[in-house]
Design a protein around this motif. Structure first.
Motif, short mmCIF file in Angstrom:
data_model
loop_
_atom_site.label_atom_id
_atom_site.label_comp_id
_atom_site.label_asym_id
_atom_site.label_seq_id
_atom_site.Cartn_x
_atom_site.Cartn_y
_atom_site.Cartn_z
N TYR A 22 0.83 -1.19 0.00
CA TYR A 22 0.00 0.00 0.00
C TYR A 22 0.87 1.25 0.00
O TYR A 22 1.91 1.29 0.63
N THR A 23 0.41 2.27 -0.70
CA THR A 23 1.20 3.49 -0.81
C THR A 23 0.64 4.66 -0.01
O THR A 23 1.30 5.68 0.11
N TYR A 24 -0.58 4.53 0.52
CA TYR A 24 -1.21 5.61 1.28
C TYR A 24 -1.83 5.10 2.57
O TYR A 24 -2.32 3.97 2.62
N LEU A 25 -1.80 5.93 3.60
CA LEU A 25 -2.58 5.71 4.81
C LEU A 25 -3.71 6.73 4.74
O LEU A 25 -3.46 7.93 4.67
N THR A 26 -4.96 6.25 4.70
CA THR A 26 -6.11 7.12 4.52
C THR A 26 -6.84 7.28 5.84
O THR A 26 -7.10 6.31 6.53
N PHE A 27 -7.16 8.52 6.18
CA PHE A 27 -7.90 8.85 7.39
C PHE A 27 -9.29 9.29 7.00
O PHE A 27 -9.45 10.18 6.17
N SER A 33 -15.34 13.02 5.17
CA SER A 33 -14.21 13.41 4.32
C SER A 33 -13.02 12.49 4.57
O SER A 33 -12.90 11.89 5.63
N LYS A 34 -12.15 12.39 3.55
CA LYS A 34 -10.99 11.51 3.64
C LYS A 34 -9.74 12.28 3.27
O LYS A 34 -9.76 13.15 2.41
N ALA A 71 -4.47 3.96 -3.51
CA ALA A 71 -4.68 5.22 -4.24
C ALA A 71 -4.96 6.35 -3.26
O ALA A 71 -5.46 6.11 -2.16
N ASP A 72 -4.66 7.56 -3.67
CA ASP A 72 -4.96 8.74 -2.86
C ASP A 72 -6.47 8.94 -2.86
O ASP A 72 -7.08 9.12 -3.91
N GLU A 73 -7.10 8.89 -1.69
CA GLU A 73 -8.55 9.01 -1.58
C GLU A 73 -8.98 10.34 -0.98
O GLU A 73 -10.10 10.48 -0.52
N THR A 74 -8.09 11.32 -0.99
CA THR A 74 -8.38 12.61 -0.39
C THR A 74 -9.61 13.23 -1.05
O THR A 74 -9.73 13.26 -2.27
N THR A 75 -10.51 13.72 -0.22
CA THR A 75 -11.70 14.42 -0.71
C THR A 75 -11.69 15.82 -0.13
O THR A 75 -11.00 16.10 0.83
#
Length: 123
Positions: A22-27, A33-34, A71-75
């Motif tokens: 995995y390449t991202y840690l998603t909060f 929101s992420k 994947a980058d899941e930033t919203t």
């Protein structure tokens, strides 16, 4: 609070052992929101009720969950420049109807440009 911090530390430690691909840690926050943070040189620290992951900071009570992702899941809402406002390709109202720039009145709109999709408020 100490139990929560210990639990959080244990969760991070157990996730790290499974995070090799995995390449991202998603909060994910309680508002839905992420924010994704790259794990390549990630540092985590907790100070009081604030968790800092890389350059991002989160209040612990606002965190819903965190997980590794590919994947980058930033919203969220990104800033748009004046130049990009001149490069709008599509405009939609919040009901999903495509409208012309001249039809925009006071309200919130979704606009598409070459750089991405943005939410703007017209006042």
């Amino acid at each position: 609070m100490k139990k929560f911090i210990l639990l959080l530390t244990a969760m991070i430690g157990s996730m790290a052992t499974h995070a090799e691909s995995y390449t991202y840690l998603t909060f994910e926050l309680t508002d839905g929101s992420k924010t994704s943070v790259a794990v390549s040189s990630l540092t985590l620290s907790i100070s009081g009720t604030t968790l800092t992951a890389g350059s991002q900071s989160f209040t612990l009570t606002n965190l819903s969950k965190m997980y590794f992702s590919t994947a980058d899941e930033t919203t969220g809402i990104n800033a748009i420049t004046a130049e990009e406002l001149n490069e709008i390709t599509d405009i939609y109202d919040l009901q999903g109807r495509k409208i012309a720039k001249e039809q925009m009145r006071q309200g919130v709109y979704i606009i598409k440009t070459k750089r991405g999709t943005f939410k703007i408020a017209v006042k």
